[in-house]
Every structure is written in structure tokens, then in C-alpha cells.
Design a protein around this motif. Structure first.
Motif, PDB file in Angstrom:
ATOM      1  N   SER A 383       0.841  -1.197   0.000  1.00 56.18           N
ATOM      2  CA  SER A 383       0.000   0.000   0.000  1.00 56.18           C
ATOM      3  C   SER A 383       0.878   1.250   0.000  1.00 56.18           C
ATOM      4  CB  SER A 383      -0.909   0.018   1.230  1.00 56.18           C
ATOM      5  OG  SER A 383      -1.823  -1.062   1.193  1.00 56.18           O
ATOM      6  N   HIS A 384       0.559   2.194  -0.883  1.00 51.87           N
ATOM      7  CA  HIS A 384       1.300   3.453  -0.977  1.00 51.87           C
ATOM      8  C   HIS A 384       0.337   4.594  -0.676  1.00 51.87           C
ATOM      9  CE1 HIS A 384       4.731   1.534  -3.157  1.00 51.87           C
ATOM     10  NE2 HIS A 384       3.763   0.706  -3.556  1.00 51.87           N
ATOM     11  N   PHE A 385       0.746   5.496   0.203  1.00 50.33           N
ATOM     12  CA  PHE A 385      -0.086   6.638   0.560  1.00 50.33           C
ATOM     13  C   PHE A 385       0.277   7.838  -0.317  1.00 50.33           C
ATOM     14  CE2 PHE A 385      -0.310   3.997   4.297  1.00 50.33           C
ATOM     15  CZ  PHE A 385      -1.637   4.114   4.695  1.00 50.33           C
ATOM     16  N   TYR A 386      -0.765   8.597  -0.718  1.00 51.89           N
ATOM     17  CA  TYR A 386      -0.558   9.789  -1.543  1.00 51.89           C
ATOM     18  C   TYR A 386      -1.444  10.920  -1.044  1.00 51.89           C
ATOM     19  CZ  TYR A 386       1.956   6.883  -4.858  1.00 51.89           C
ATOM     20  OH  TYR A 386       2.870   6.045  -5.435  1.00 51.89           O
ATOM     21  N   LEU A 387      -0.931  12.130  -1.201  1.00 48.95           N
ATOM     22  CA  LEU A 387      -1.692  13.325  -0.874  1.00 48.95           C
ATOM     23  C   LEU A 387      -2.238  13.917  -2.161  1.00 48.95           C
ATOM     24  CD1 LEU A 387      -2.313  15.052   1.687  1.00 48.95           C
ATOM     25  CD2 LEU A 387      -0.463  16.565   0.954  1.00 48.95           C
ATOM     26  N   MET A 388      -3.524  14.197  -2.201  1.00 53.54           N
ATOM     27  CA  MET A 388      -4.172  14.773  -3.378  1.00 53.54           C
ATOM     28  C   MET A 388      -4.469  16.244  -3.078  1.00 53.54           C
ATOM     29  SD  MET A 388      -4.360  11.940  -5.093  1.00 53.54           S
ATOM     30  CE  MET A 388      -5.351  12.410  -6.509  1.00 53.54           C
ATOM     31  N   LYS A 389      -3.792  17.154  -3.798  1.00 52.77           N
ATOM     32  CA  LYS A 389      -3.951  18.592  -3.540  1.00 52.77           C
ATOM     33  C   LYS A 389      -4.593  19.290  -4.727  1.00 52.77           C
ATOM     34  CE  LYS A 389      -0.882  21.081  -1.463  1.00 52.77           C
ATOM     35  NZ  LYS A 389       0.378  21.778  -1.105  1.00 52.77           N
ATOM     36  N   TYR A 427      10.687  13.224  -2.838  1.00 53.56           N
ATOM     37  CA  TYR A 427       9.435  12.480  -2.969  1.00 53.56           C
ATOM     38  C   TYR A 427       8.808  12.881  -4.295  1.00 53.56           C
ATOM     39  CZ  TYR A 427       7.749  16.913  -1.038  1.00 53.56           C
ATOM     40  OH  TYR A 427       7.516  18.244  -0.802  1.00 53.56           O
ATOM     41  N   ALA A 428       7.967  12.038  -4.834  1.00 54.22           N
ATOM     42  CA  ALA A 428       7.393  12.284  -6.159  1.00 54.22           C
ATOM     43  C   ALA A 428       6.252  13.287  -6.078  1.00 54.22           C
ATOM     44  CB  ALA A 428       6.891  10.970  -6.761  1.00 54.22           C
ATOM     45  N   VAL A 429       6.251  14.235  -7.011  1.00 56.39           N
ATOM     46  CA  VAL A 429       5.159  15.205  -7.154  1.00 56.39           C
ATOM     47  C   VAL A 429       4.717  15.150  -8.613  1.00 56.39           C
ATOM     48  CG1 VAL A 429       4.410  17.585  -6.888  1.00 56.39           C
ATOM     49  CG2 VAL A 429       6.200  16.673  -5.395  1.00 56.39           C
ATOM     50  N   MET A 430       3.490  14.757  -8.862  1.00 54.09           N
ATOM     51  CA  MET A 430       2.977  14.618 -10.223  1.00 54.09           C
ATOM     52  C   MET A 430       1.869  15.631 -10.460  1.00 54.09           C
ATOM     53  SD  MET A 430       4.306  11.731  -9.008  1.00 54.09           S
ATOM     54  CE  MET A 430       2.988  11.036  -8.054  1.00 54.09           C
ATOM     55  N   ALA A 431       2.100  16.569 -11.375  1.00 52.87           N
ATOM     56  CA  ALA A 431       1.049  17.515 -11.748  1.00 52.87           C
ATOM     57  C   ALA A 431       0.003  16.783 -12.573  1.00 52.87           C
ATOM     58  CB  ALA A 431       1.645  18.667 -12.549  1.00 52.87           C
ATOM     59  N   LEU A 432      -1.260  17.009 -12.254  1.00 55.36           N
ATOM     60  CA  LEU A 432      -2.370  16.426 -13.016  1.00 55.36           C
ATOM     61  C   LEU A 432      -2.972  17.459 -13.958  1.00 55.36           C
ATOM     62  CD1 LEU A 432      -4.057  14.559 -10.029  1.00 55.36           C
ATOM     63  CD2 LEU A 432      -2.523  13.582 -11.756  1.00 55.36           C
ATOM     64  N   CYS A 433      -2.851  18.730 -13.570  1.00 56.57           N
ATOM     65  CA  CYS A 433      -3.278  19.871 -14.383  1.00 56.57           C
ATOM     66  C   CYS A 433      -2.634  21.097 -13.747  1.00 56.57           C
ATOM     67  CB  CYS A 433      -4.806  19.981 -14.447  1.00 56.57           C
ATOM     68  SG  CYS A 433      -5.573  20.134 -12.827  1.00 56.57           S
ATOM     69  N   ASP A 434      -3.101  22.287 -14.094  1.00 52.04           N
ATOM     70  CA  ASP A 434      -2.474  23.507 -13.578  1.00 52.04           C
ATOM     71  C   ASP A 434      -2.539  23.635 -12.062  1.00 52.04           C
ATOM     72  OD1 ASP A 434      -1.502  24.506 -15.921  1.00 52.04           O
ATOM     73  OD2 ASP A 434      -3.297  25.685 -16.379  1.00 52.04           O
ATOM     74  N   LEU A 438      -0.704  15.005  -7.449  1.00 48.99           N
ATOM     75  CA  LEU A 438      -0.618  13.761  -6.683  1.00 48.99           C
ATOM     76  C   LEU A 438       0.774  13.744  -6.057  1.00 48.99           C
ATOM     77  CD1 LEU A 438      -1.774  10.811  -6.104  1.00 48.99           C
ATOM     78  CD2 LEU A 438      -0.516  10.125  -8.161  1.00 48.99           C
ATOM     79  N   ILE A 439       0.861  13.682  -4.724  1.00 39.58           N
ATOM     80  CA  ILE A 439       2.133  13.821  -4.016  1.00 39.58           C
ATOM     81  C   ILE A 439       2.394  12.571  -3.185  1.00 39.58           C
ATOM     82  CG2 ILE A 439       3.437  15.197  -2.356  1.00 39.58           C
ATOM     83  CD1 ILE A 439       1.695  17.585  -3.127  1.00 39.58           C
ATOM     84  N   GLU A 440       3.558  12.007  -3.372  1.00 40.43           N
ATOM     85  CA  GLU A 440       3.951  10.804  -2.633  1.00 40.43           C
ATOM     86  C   GLU A 440       4.065  11.113  -1.139  1.00 40.43           C
ATOM     87  OE1 GLU A 440       7.522   7.411  -2.827  1.00 40.43           O
ATOM     88  OE2 GLU A 440       7.728   9.322  -3.892  1.00 40.43           O
ATOM     89  N   TRP A 441       3.426  10.278  -0.334  1.00 42.77           N
ATOM     90  CA  TRP A 441       3.469  10.428   1.125  1.00 42.77           C
ATOM     91  C   TRP A 441       4.717   9.718   1.650  1.00 42.77           C
ATOM     92  CZ3 TRP A 441      -0.226  12.994   4.119  1.00 42.77           C
ATOM     93  CH2 TRP A 441      -0.119  12.844   5.508  1.00 42.77           C
ATOM     94  N   ILE A 442       5.464  10.395   2.510  1.00 43.39           N
ATOM     95  CA  ILE A 442       6.699   9.808   3.043  1.00 43.39           C
ATOM     96  C   ILE A 442       6.362   9.028   4.303  1.00 43.39           C
ATOM     97  CG2 ILE A 442       9.058  10.265   3.800  1.00 43.39           C
ATOM     98  CD1 ILE A 442       8.872  12.949   2.352  1.00 43.39           C
ATOM     99  N   ASP A 443       6.591   7.729   4.259  1.00 47.02           N
ATOM    100  CA  ASP A 443       6.259   6.849   5.381  1.00 47.02           C
ATOM    101  C   ASP A 443       7.230   7.041   6.547  1.00 47.02           C
ATOM    102  OD1 ASP A 443       4.097   5.677   4.044  1.00 47.02           O
ATOM    103  OD2 ASP A 443       5.400   4.202   3.073  1.00 47.02           O
TER     104      ASP A 443
END
Length: 692
Positions: A383-389, A427-434, A438-443
Motif C-alpha cells: 500500500s502506498h499513501f498519496y496526498l491529493m492537492k 518524494y514524487a510530485v505529479m502535476a495532473l493539471c495547472d 498527486l504527491i507521494e506520502w513519506i512513510d
């Protein structure tokens, strides 16, 4: 035995133990290794600021070493001679040409390229700031005399030995793109007979196209930001398309968001020259699947999830049946950002599991934007946790991670071993639009505030928010000064206590020692990074500590480029160096390993400042949304210039620029004194909480 002594030489040199380095180098020489002995001795003399002696030593050693080593020593002596004004640029070119002519080593070609790069950068800066009638001719000459031979030399260096990729490719890309951009900018003033800019552009484009596309994996964002330049856009597009065809999964996470952001000429170029050809070339199914994934994730960012049950959310229900076929790579820093292998001298992507499902529960974080934490499950069952901003431009965080990646690469290249390399946790930060990411949560991390609050609770000390508010109100009414607010009220009730957390969390001596050292090292590197980039808002909830290793990790980079100075209560410090932060350093405080690590980090960054400047300049060509708005008065070029001045050693506390640059030790001392001084800390916003 020779490897051990050679390693000892480099280890001593890295730690400025020059006597130890010379002694170890002599042991290398006594074993008959003439190439290694002479190379190390010239490096030691140069590091000791005895470059004249280093030149003499190198030239004297040339007859006794191999042709490859002789080539390297000739090139190094030529560069040092140019730095000391022993000869003119044409003479330096002649000496470097001689060095690479017979048996040019990859190192000598890399030095040849570095000379041309420095000459190119200086000439371009002069031309851009001038208004004379010779701008066109001067830029044409600069491209002909330095950009073309510089790109050629760097290309030769990485072809002979890919170990130069980390440092040579960013400089090559800068000469290629910036050179052509400035050349065509001057042409707006008119053309001159006999000058053929199209030929120069075609030649530089051709040189770049002959290199393996994988060499440019770490420069994709730099390339994407420059797709508005008509003169190089076709070649840049072709290069990115080749990379996309070889590495579709990690590259689409970067390219797709850029291609479907707010319409601009750059976005149009991405759609027409990269995404459309990729679809036509057999990528239609992959593209369709990724669009569906991005649409689903964007909906999660922007909408309220009914009953916080993600698996019942319609976009997720529609996506899940397609996951087994799409095999989306799980988005982590190691799967989306290329790693550099010193052993293989190349960039590579880690092979990781793919997405198979989503966790049911959604956690809504209680902050201003109400971001959501979700779970994505991969094919190994992890399981991988992600922050959706949402409602926030993700490019600051993305660029910060790119800068950290480049920093880690140059730190790794500069260290004698990977275990000694400084590094920043990413940590990974993936832009979905402007405005969605989706941001990788650091365990296995906790905020510094949470850790310190627990420490004070266990210790039975500390201050309550209500108490601080009462004292602040009294201070605001003039009953006592800000200085007294902290020295007579807050600090006596909340003595520094972070050392207790290390003692409890790492009870064994070796564990404690390693955790404390990693905390000191990571705090030092982040502090120097924060100083250079004007990174603000470093309150105790944007600073994480690893529960497993003690490492300091920074998050949330919305307040970059000295934006903190423009807040309602302007920020006054360069980085967080409160009494509690210092308490974690041990008995030596800021004067021991912390200052040493700061100096080591600044030394490496200053030596590779042009690489970092290249990353910073992507903000000029791909500005943040807040800069691009009609109401904004921000000048991106001015912000970047301020960062560049810091890389040159200039201090500019409170916006006042010191004209004379300081050496590395002077910079570190000035920064530590400023950021730890109570008079400065007490001017910070009260809820920045300088007592934590």
C-alpha cells in the motif's frame, strides 16, 4: 593496497586534510602508479590554492605518464593557466586543442567543453546586458567560437565515458538552447550580411541529435520549458518524443500534464509535436489509458468523496477494471525520476510494480485547502499513501524536487564514495493539471512540531498556545518588548529538548550516533538549499523527521524565491535554526559538524552553480501561474538573478545586497549568525513558533 591508498588520498582531500592527502598520494606513487600519483598531487596542490605549483607539477609529470593521463594533465594545466591569466583565450584554446589531439581522454574533452561553456556564459551575459550595434555580430561569434566547439567537446566526453553525463549534459543543453534563444533575440534588431544563424542552429541541433536520447533523461523538464523557441522546438520535440517512446510510463507522467495545462504556444507544441506523433506511432492505447487515469485523479482532487469511500466514487469505479491491462507504474520518486549509477555511469529508472487497485478509505487533512490522503495498492500487495492537492500550482514542488535531484547527482559525483555523499530526501510530485497534484506520502515520518510537543509532554515542560497568546497580547499592548516575550516568558518554560527524542528513539549508541549525524547532515544541506532558493515558511509542520533514521525532510515549497519577505509579517531568517533545531546537533551546536556540512554543501554547489542556474531558468520560460497572471508584478528574471548572486557568495539579508562576495566559510558563518540570532528570530510571525 593501491586502491586503499588512493581512496585514503581522496577521503583526506575531501575533508581538507592536505598533509594526510599528500602522505597517502606518496604511498600511491611508491607502488609505481605514476598516473594516479601525479593526477592526485596536482589536484591536492590546486585545492590548497597553489595552482601555479600545480601547473608546474603537471607539466613536469607529462613525460613520465601515459598518453591519456598526459592529455588530462595538459588540459587541466591549460584551464588553471587561463584562470590565473597566464595566457589569453586563443592561447588556452590552442593548449586545450593540443591536449585532446593525440590521445584525448574523456576528462580532457570535458575540460575543453567547460572552458568554452564559461566563455559562452560570460559573453552571453555581456551581450544580453548591452545595447550596442554589435550585438548580432558578437552573438554570432560567440555561437561560432564557443557554443559549437563546446557542444562538440561535451558530446565527445560523454561518448567516451558516460560518467560525465551528470555535469556535461546540463551545460550542453544550456549552450544549445540559450545560445540559439539569444542569437534569435538579437536578430529582431535586423540581419547582417554574411551571418547565417540558421546554419548555426542546424549544426547545434545535429550535434545534439547524434547523442543517445537517454543521456537527457534528467533534463526533460528543462527541455519541455523551452518548446516555445521556434528555432530549436523541432529538435527538442524530436528528442522528447524519442525518450517517450523508450520510457512511456515515467515520461507520460511529466509530458501529459504539461500538454493539457492552460493553453499556450508551448502547450500547443507539446500536443502537436510530441503527443500526437506518439499516438500515431503506436501509443494510442497507452495515451487513452493515461488520460483516463489523470481525469480520475483530478476528480478525486477537486470533489468531495461521498462518505469518504474512494472505491464507491464513480470515476474510480470506471477506472479500476482497466488497471490490469494498463499496468500504470506506481508513481514514486524512484520510478518517475531517473537515478544515476556511478558504477554504470548512466541514468536508469527503477523497475517497480504497477497499480492494481485503490484503498477504500479517504482521509481529509484539516488544513486550508483540505487535501485528501488516499491509498494506492500495487501488484506486490504493498500500500502506498498519496496526498491529493487542489487549488495550488504544483510546479514549485516539482521544480524543488528537480533541483534536489540535480544536487544529489553533483553531491554523488563529488564524494569519494556513495556512503559519504550528501543528499536531500525527495518524494514524487505529479502535476495532473495547472492546479492539481498527486504527491507521494513519506512513510515513517512525523512533523517536528508533533515530535517536540510529545517531548515536552513527557518532560512535563513546554508552553501552551493559550499562554503564548496571553503573553503576545501583553507584548502588543506595550507591557514588554518582543525580546522579553521570549527571554522572560516563552524560553524559560520551553527549554530545548530535541536531544531527548534522539535518546529515546535510538537507544543503542551506534544507532543514536548515526541518526544524529544524518540529522545534522540533512539539516545543513536543506539549510544551504533554502538560503540559495529563498525558501520560506519553514515552520515546524513543514519539517519532518524520519522515525527510522533521524533524517530531516522538508515539504511544501509554496513559499520560494523570497516570497516570505512579502508576507504580512515578513520573514527574516534564511532557514530554520531555532534553539530546538540546534539542540539536536549535540554538544558542538552549530560550530561542529553542522558548519562543516554547510561548507561542504556550499563548496559543491558553487562549483556546479551553472547546472543549478539552468534548472532555475526553467521558471523564466515556464513561469508559475501566480507570476503569469495579469495582476502580478513579479519579475521572474530578477528573482533568478538574486538566487544566482547567492551562488556567487553575495549576502543579501533583508534585501540589502553586499557588494563584496564572501568565501564559503564566511558565507556559512554569516548565515548561521543571522538565522540563529534572537533579535532576528523574534521578528518572525509568532505562530512560526521559534521555541520549537
Amino acid at each position: 593496497t593501491s586502491d586503499l591508498w588512493l581512496g585514503q588520498t581522496r577521503h583526506s582531500l575531501l575533508h581538507k586534510d592536505y598533509d594526510g592527502a599528500i602522505a597517502a598520494a606518496r604511498r600511491v606513487g611508491s607502488l609505481g602508479l605514476k598516473d594516479e600519483f601525479n593526477s592526485e598531487m596536482t589536484s591536492i596542490l590546486a585545492k590548497m590554492d597553489r595552482k601555479t605549483e600545480a601547473i608546474q607539477f603537471a607539466l613536469h609529470a607529462i613525460p613520465s605518464v601515459s598518453l591519456e593521463c598526459a592529455s588530462r594533465l595538459k588540459a587541466q594545466a591549460a584551464l588553471w593557466g587561463h584562470e590565473l591569466n597566464f595566457h589569453t583565450p586563443p592561447q588556452t584554446v590552442a593548449l586545450l586543442s593540443e591536449a585532446v589531439k593525440d590521445h584525448g581522454s574523456s576528462d580532457s574533452f570535458e575540460m575543453f567543453g567547460l572552458f568554452h561553456y564559461k566563455m559562452f556564459s560570460n559573453a552571453r551575459s555581456t551581450i544580453e546586458s548591452s545595447t550596442g550595434p554589435n550585438r548580432i555580430k558578437d552573438m554570432h561569434h560567440t555561437m561560432e567560437s564557443h557554443a559549437l566547439p563546446g557542444i562538440t567537446a561535451f558530446s565527445k566526453a560523454v561518448t567516451l565515458d558516460a560518467k560525465h553525463t551528470v555535469e556535461a549534459i546540463p551545460r550542453l543543453v544550456t549552450m544549445w538552447l540559450d545560445g540559439n534563444a539569444t542569437l534569435y533575440q538579437t536578430l529582431k534588431e535586423g540581419r547582417l550580411r554574411g551571418f547565417d544563424p540558421e546554419r548555426l542552429t542546424n549544426e547545434t541541433n545535429t550535434l545534439v541529435s547524434k547523442l543517445p536520447p537517454t543521456y537527457f533523461l534528467a533534463s526533460v523538464s528543462h527541455l519541455l520549458s523551452r518548446l516555445t523557441a521556434n528555432e530549436t522546438a523541432p529538435a527538442v520535440s524530436t528528442l522528447i518524443l524519442k525518450l517517450l517512446q523508450v520510457h512511456p510510463q515515467p515520461l507520460l507522467w511529466q509530458v501529459l500534464a504539461a500538454g493539457y495545462s492552460t493553453p499556450t504556444s508551448r502547450v500547443t507544441t507539446i500536443q502537436n509535436r510530441i503527443l500526437a506523433p506518439y499516438v500515431e506511432g503506436g501509443g494510442r492505447d497507452t495515451m487513452t489509458q493515461f488520460k483516463t487515469l489523470f481525469a480520475c485523479l483530478t476528480q478525486i482532487c477537486r470533489n468531495v468523496i461521498p462518505n469518504n469511500k474512494l472505491t464507491a466514487f464513480d470515476p474510480v469505479k470506471k477506472l479500476v477494471p482497466h488497471l490490469s491491462q494498463a499496468k500504470f507504474v506506481i508513481p514514486t520518486i524512484r520510478s518517475l525520476h531517473p537515478s544515476y549509477s556511478t558504477r554504470k555511469s548512466s541514468f536508469y529508472f527503477d523497475s517497480v510494480p504497477h497499480i492494481v487497485s485503490f484503498g477504500e478509505q479517504v482521509d481529509v487533512i484539516n488544513s486550508l485547502q483540505k487535501p485528501k490522503r488516499i491509498v494506492i495498492i500495487d501488484s506486490s500487495g504493498t500500500s502506498h499513501f498519496y496526498l491529493m492537492k487542489s487549488k495550488d500550482d504544483p510546479r514549485k514542488d516539482i521544480r524543488m524536487m528537480e533541483i534536489a535531484t540535480h544536487m544529489n547527482n553533483v553531491f554523488l559525483q563529488s564524494a569519494t564514495s556513495s556512503s559519504e555523499a550528501l543528499y536531500l530526501q525527495r518524494y514524487a510530485v505529479m502535476a495532473l493539471c495547472d492546479d492539481c497534484a498527486l504527491i507521494e506520502w513519506i512513510d515513517a515520518t512525523a512533523t517536528a512540531r508533533k515530535i517536540l510537543d510529545e517531548c515536552y509532554m513527557i518532560d512535563g515542560t513546554g508552553v501552551k498556545i493559550s499562554e503564548v497568546q496571553t503573553w503576545k497580547d501583553a507584548c502588543d499592548k506595550g507591557r514588554f518588548s518582543k525580546h522579553d516575550l521570549f527571554t522572560k516568558h516563552i524560553f524559560p518554560a520551553s527549554r530545548p529538548i530535541l536531544h531527548q527524542w534522539f535518546q529515546r528513539s535510538f537507544p543503542h549508541t551506534l544507532q543514536w550516533y548515526r541518526a544524529r549525524n544524518l540529522y545534522v547532515q540533512s539539516t545543513a544541506v536543506w539549510s544551504m538549499c533554502g538560503h540559495m532558493l529563498g525558501l520560506g515558511d519553514r515552520h515546524a509542520e513543514n519539517l519532518l523527521l524520519s522515525l527510522d533514521s533521524g533524517q530531516a525532510i522538508h515539504v511544501d515549497f509554496a513559499c520560494m524565491f523570497d516570497k516570505g519577505e512579502t508576507l504580512r509579517v515578513p520573514e527574516t531568517v534564511r532557514f530554520r535554526l531555532t534553539p530546538n533545531v540546534v539542540d539536536g546537533f549535540g554538544l558542538t551546536g552549530v560550530n561542529g559538524p553542522f558548519a562543516n556540512c554547510c561548507e561542504k554543501a556550499l563548496t559543491v554547489l558553487a562549483a556546479n552553480k551553472d547546472i543549478l542556474e539552468g534548472v532555475l531558468e526553467t521558471f523564466i520560460y515556464d513561469p508559475l501561474l501566480e507570476w503569469a497572471s495579469k495582476e502580478s508584478r513579479t519579475d521572474p528574471k530578477a528573482l533568478i538573478r538574486r538566487c544566482k548572486r547567492r551562488l556567487d557568495g553575495h549576502m543579501d539579508f533583508n534585501g540589502v545586497l553586499d557588494e563584496a562576495p564572501l568565501n564559503v566559510a564566511g558565507q556559512v558563518r554569516a548565515l548561521i549568525n543571522h538565522s540563529s540570532k534572537l533579535e532576528v528570530l523574534s521578528e518572525m510571525y509568532i505562530w512560526w513558533m521559534i521555541w520549537l
